[in-house]
Motif scaffolding. Structure first.
Motif, PDB file in Angstrom:
ATOM      1  N   GLU A  48       0.835  -1.209   0.000  1.00 20.80           N
ATOM      2  CA  GLU A  48       0.000   0.000   0.000  1.00 20.80           C
ATOM      3  C   GLU A  48       0.867   1.255   0.000  1.00 20.80           C
ATOM      4  O   GLU A  48       0.571   2.229  -0.680  1.00 20.80           O
ATOM      5  CB  GLU A  48      -0.938  -0.007   1.209  1.00 20.80           C
ATOM      6  CG  GLU A  48      -1.820   1.210   1.310  1.00 20.80           C
ATOM      7  CD  GLU A  48      -2.729   1.424   0.112  1.00 20.80           C
ATOM      8  OE1 GLU A  48      -3.039   2.597  -0.198  1.00 20.80           O
ATOM      9  OE2 GLU A  48      -3.137   0.444  -0.525  1.00 20.80           O
ATOM     10  N   ARG A  49       1.932   1.203   0.749  1.00 18.07           N
ATOM     11  CA  ARG A  49       2.869   2.338   0.795  1.00 18.07           C
ATOM     12  C   ARG A  49       3.476   2.585  -0.583  1.00 18.07           C
ATOM     13  O   ARG A  49       3.568   3.722  -1.034  1.00 18.07           O
ATOM     14  CB  ARG A  49       3.960   2.039   1.821  1.00 18.07           C
ATOM     15  CG  ARG A  49       4.871   3.164   2.097  1.00 18.07           C
ATOM     16  CD  ARG A  49       5.688   2.837   3.325  1.00 18.07           C
ATOM     17  NE  ARG A  49       6.913   3.583   3.293  1.00 18.07           N
ATOM     18  CZ  ARG A  49       8.071   3.139   3.691  1.00 18.07           C
ATOM     19  NH1 ARG A  49       8.182   1.936   4.194  1.00 18.07           N
ATOM     20  NH2 ARG A  49       9.133   3.886   3.632  1.00 18.07           N
ATOM     21  N   LEU A  50       3.892   1.511  -1.247  1.00 21.26           N
ATOM     22  CA  LEU A  50       4.436   1.630  -2.602  1.00 21.26           C
ATOM     23  C   LEU A  50       3.396   2.232  -3.541  1.00 21.26           C
ATOM     24  O   LEU A  50       3.713   3.137  -4.329  1.00 21.26           O
ATOM     25  CB  LEU A  50       4.888   0.261  -3.106  1.00 21.26           C
ATOM     26  CG  LEU A  50       5.405   0.208  -4.538  1.00 21.26           C
ATOM     27  CD1 LEU A  50       6.653   1.067  -4.698  1.00 21.26           C
ATOM     28  CD2 LEU A  50       5.681  -1.232  -4.940  1.00 21.26           C
ATOM     29  N   SER A  51       2.178   1.772  -3.441  1.00 20.39           N
ATOM     30  CA  SER A  51       1.106   2.291  -4.280  1.00 20.39           C
ATOM     31  C   SER A  51       0.906   3.787  -4.059  1.00 20.39           C
ATOM     32  O   SER A  51       0.771   4.554  -5.018  1.00 20.39           O
ATOM     33  CB  SER A  51      -0.191   1.537  -3.986  1.00 20.39           C
ATOM     34  OG  SER A  51      -1.244   2.066  -4.735  1.00 20.39           O
ATOM     35  N   ARG A  52       0.905   4.201  -2.804  1.00 16.30           N
ATOM     36  CA  ARG A  52       0.736   5.639  -2.507  1.00 16.30           C
ATOM     37  C   ARG A  52       1.893   6.461  -3.056  1.00 16.30           C
ATOM     38  O   ARG A  52       1.683   7.556  -3.577  1.00 16.30           O
ATOM     39  CB  ARG A  52       0.602   5.871  -1.007  1.00 16.30           C
ATOM     40  CG  ARG A  52      -0.815   5.617  -0.516  1.00 16.30           C
ATOM     41  CD  ARG A  52      -0.951   5.937   0.940  1.00 16.30           C
ATOM     42  NE  ARG A  52      -0.358   4.786   1.642  1.00 16.30           N
ATOM     43  CZ  ARG A  52       0.277   4.830   2.788  1.00 16.30           C
ATOM     44  NH1 ARG A  52       0.431   5.950   3.421  1.00 16.30           N
ATOM     45  NH2 ARG A  52       0.763   3.750   3.334  1.00 16.30           N
ATOM     46  N   ILE A  53       3.106   5.942  -2.949  1.00 15.68           N
ATOM     47  CA  ILE A  53       4.271   6.665  -3.463  1.00 15.68           C
ATOM     48  C   ILE A  53       4.142   6.868  -4.965  1.00 15.68           C
ATOM     49  O   ILE A  53       4.353   7.961  -5.481  1.00 15.68           O
ATOM     50  CB  ILE A  53       5.576   5.905  -3.130  1.00 15.68           C
ATOM     51  CG1 ILE A  53       5.858   5.954  -1.632  1.00 15.68           C
ATOM     52  CG2 ILE A  53       6.751   6.483  -3.916  1.00 15.68           C
ATOM     53  CD1 ILE A  53       6.955   5.017  -1.176  1.00 15.68           C
ATOM     54  N   VAL A  54       3.794   5.812  -5.675  1.00 22.40           N
ATOM     55  CA  VAL A  54       3.696   5.874  -7.132  1.00 22.40           C
ATOM     56  C   VAL A  54       2.541   6.764  -7.575  1.00 22.40           C
ATOM     57  O   VAL A  54       2.670   7.544  -8.511  1.00 22.40           O
ATOM     58  CB  VAL A  54       3.544   4.456  -7.725  1.00 22.40           C
ATOM     59  CG1 VAL A  54       3.261   4.513  -9.204  1.00 22.40           C
ATOM     60  CG2 VAL A  54       4.788   3.643  -7.444  1.00 22.40           C
ATOM     61  N   ARG A  55       1.428   6.675  -6.884  1.00 22.74           N
ATOM     62  CA  ARG A  55       0.232   7.427  -7.297  1.00 22.74           C
ATOM     63  C   ARG A  55       0.247   8.888  -6.849  1.00 22.74           C
ATOM     64  O   ARG A  55      -0.522   9.686  -7.375  1.00 22.74           O
ATOM     65  CB  ARG A  55      -1.022   6.744  -6.770  1.00 22.74           C
ATOM     66  CG  ARG A  55      -1.246   5.385  -7.395  1.00 22.74           C
ATOM     67  CD  ARG A  55      -2.389   4.656  -6.710  1.00 22.74           C
ATOM     68  NE  ARG A  55      -2.385   3.246  -6.977  1.00 22.74           N
ATOM     69  CZ  ARG A  55      -3.070   2.661  -7.945  1.00 22.74           C
ATOM     70  NH1 ARG A  55      -3.835   3.387  -8.731  1.00 22.74           N
ATOM     71  NH2 ARG A  55      -3.006   1.367  -8.123  1.00 22.74           N
ATOM     72  N   GLN A  56       1.123   9.256  -5.924  1.00 20.16           N
ATOM     73  CA  GLN A  56       1.117  10.639  -5.430  1.00 20.16           C
ATOM     74  C   GLN A  56       1.558  11.632  -6.493  1.00 20.16           C
ATOM     75  O   GLN A  56       1.167  12.774  -6.483  1.00 20.16           O
ATOM     76  CB  GLN A  56       1.975  10.786  -4.184  1.00 20.16           C
ATOM     77  CG  GLN A  56       3.465  10.830  -4.433  1.00 20.16           C
ATOM     78  CD  GLN A  56       4.266  10.916  -3.166  1.00 20.16           C
ATOM     79  OE1 GLN A  56       3.733  10.745  -2.082  1.00 20.16           O
ATOM     80  NE2 GLN A  56       5.528  11.166  -3.296  1.00 20.16           N
ATOM     81  N   ASP A  57       2.404  11.190  -7.437  1.00 24.42           N
ATOM     82  CA  ASP A  57       2.893  12.084  -8.475  1.00 24.42           C
ATOM     83  C   ASP A  57       2.964  11.335  -9.801  1.00 24.42           C
ATOM     84  O   ASP A  57       4.007  10.802 -10.155  1.00 24.42           O
ATOM     85  CB  ASP A  57       4.270  12.629  -8.099  1.00 24.42           C
ATOM     86  CG  ASP A  57       4.750  13.693  -9.066  1.00 24.42           C
ATOM     87  OD1 ASP A  57       3.999  14.047 -10.000  1.00 24.42           O
ATOM     88  OD2 ASP A  57       5.880  14.179  -8.895  1.00 24.42           O
ATOM     89  N   PRO A  58       1.853  11.293 -10.540  1.00 29.53           N
ATOM     90  CA  PRO A  58       1.833  10.530 -11.790  1.00 29.53           C
ATOM     91  C   PRO A  58       2.779  11.069 -12.859  1.00 29.53           C
ATOM     92  O   PRO A  58       3.117  10.370 -13.786  1.00 29.53           O
ATOM     93  CB  PRO A  58       0.376  10.617 -12.247  1.00 29.53           C
ATOM     94  CG  PRO A  58      -0.193  11.785 -11.550  1.00 29.53           C
ATOM     95  CD  PRO A  58       0.586  11.937 -10.264  1.00 29.53           C
ATOM     96  N   ASP A  59       3.232  12.317 -12.720  1.00 29.72           N
ATOM     97  CA  ASP A  59       4.137  12.901 -13.705  1.00 29.72           C
ATOM     98  C   ASP A  59       5.598  12.727 -13.320  1.00 29.72           C
ATOM     99  O   ASP A  59       6.477  13.261 -13.978  1.00 29.72           O
ATOM    100  CB  ASP A  59       3.841  14.388 -13.894  1.00 29.72           C
ATOM    101  CG  ASP A  59       2.465  14.624 -14.480  1.00 29.72           C
ATOM    102  OD1 ASP A  59       2.033  13.780 -15.299  1.00 29.72           O
ATOM    103  OD2 ASP A  59       1.825  15.615 -14.122  1.00 29.72           O
ATOM    104  N   ARG A  60       5.869  11.951 -12.268  1.00 31.57           N
ATOM    105  CA  ARG A  60       7.232  11.775 -11.763  1.00 31.57           C
ATOM    106  C   ARG A  60       8.205  11.356 -12.866  1.00 31.57           C
ATOM    107  O   ARG A  60       9.283  11.912 -12.982  1.00 31.57           O
ATOM    108  CB  ARG A  60       7.236  10.759 -10.641  1.00 31.57           C
ATOM    109  CG  ARG A  60       8.606  10.310 -10.228  1.00 31.57           C
ATOM    110  CD  ARG A  60       8.510   9.242  -9.185  1.00 31.57           C
ATOM    111  NE  ARG A  60       9.091   9.790  -7.996  1.00 31.57           N
ATOM    112  CZ  ARG A  60       8.879   9.352  -6.785  1.00 31.57           C
ATOM    113  NH1 ARG A  60       8.068   8.360  -6.570  1.00 31.57           N
ATOM    114  NH2 ARG A  60       9.483   9.885  -5.764  1.00 31.57           N
TER     115      ARG A  60
END
Length: 73
Positions: A48-60
Motif C-alpha cells: 500500500e505504501r508503494l502504491s501511494r508513493i507511485v500514485r502521489q505524483d503521476p508525472d514523476r
C-alpha cells in the motif's frame, strides 16, 4: 524484520516498478504493483505504501526525464 529492511524493500520495489513502466509503458499500474509486491515479498502495508508513493505524483517519470536530459529552453 526491522524497519530499515522494510524501507529497503519498498525502495527496491519502486526502482523495479519505475524501470518496468519505462520498458512497458502500456502495462497497467495495478499489474506492475502486484508484480513488484510479489517479487520483493512486500507485506500488504508495504504494498500500500508503494502504491501511494507511485500514485502521489503521476508525472514523476516525465519530470525525471526532463531534469536528466537538461533544462528546456
Amino acid at each position: 524484520m526491522n524497519l530499515a529492511r522494510h524501507d529497503d524493500l519498498v525502495r527496491e520495489a519502486l526502482a523495479f516498478l519505475l524501470d518496468m513502466r519505462a520498458q512497458q509503458p502500456g502495462t497497467p499500474l495495478a499489474l506492475l504493483l502486484d508484480e513488484a509486491g510479489m517479487r520483493y515479498n512486500l507485506s500488504p502495508l508495504d504494498a500500500e505504501r508503494l502504491s501511494r508513493i507511485v500514485r502521489q505524483d503521476p508525472d514523476r517519470d516525465r519530470q525525471d526525464k526532463t531534469t536528466q536530459g537538461g533544462s528546456k529552453a
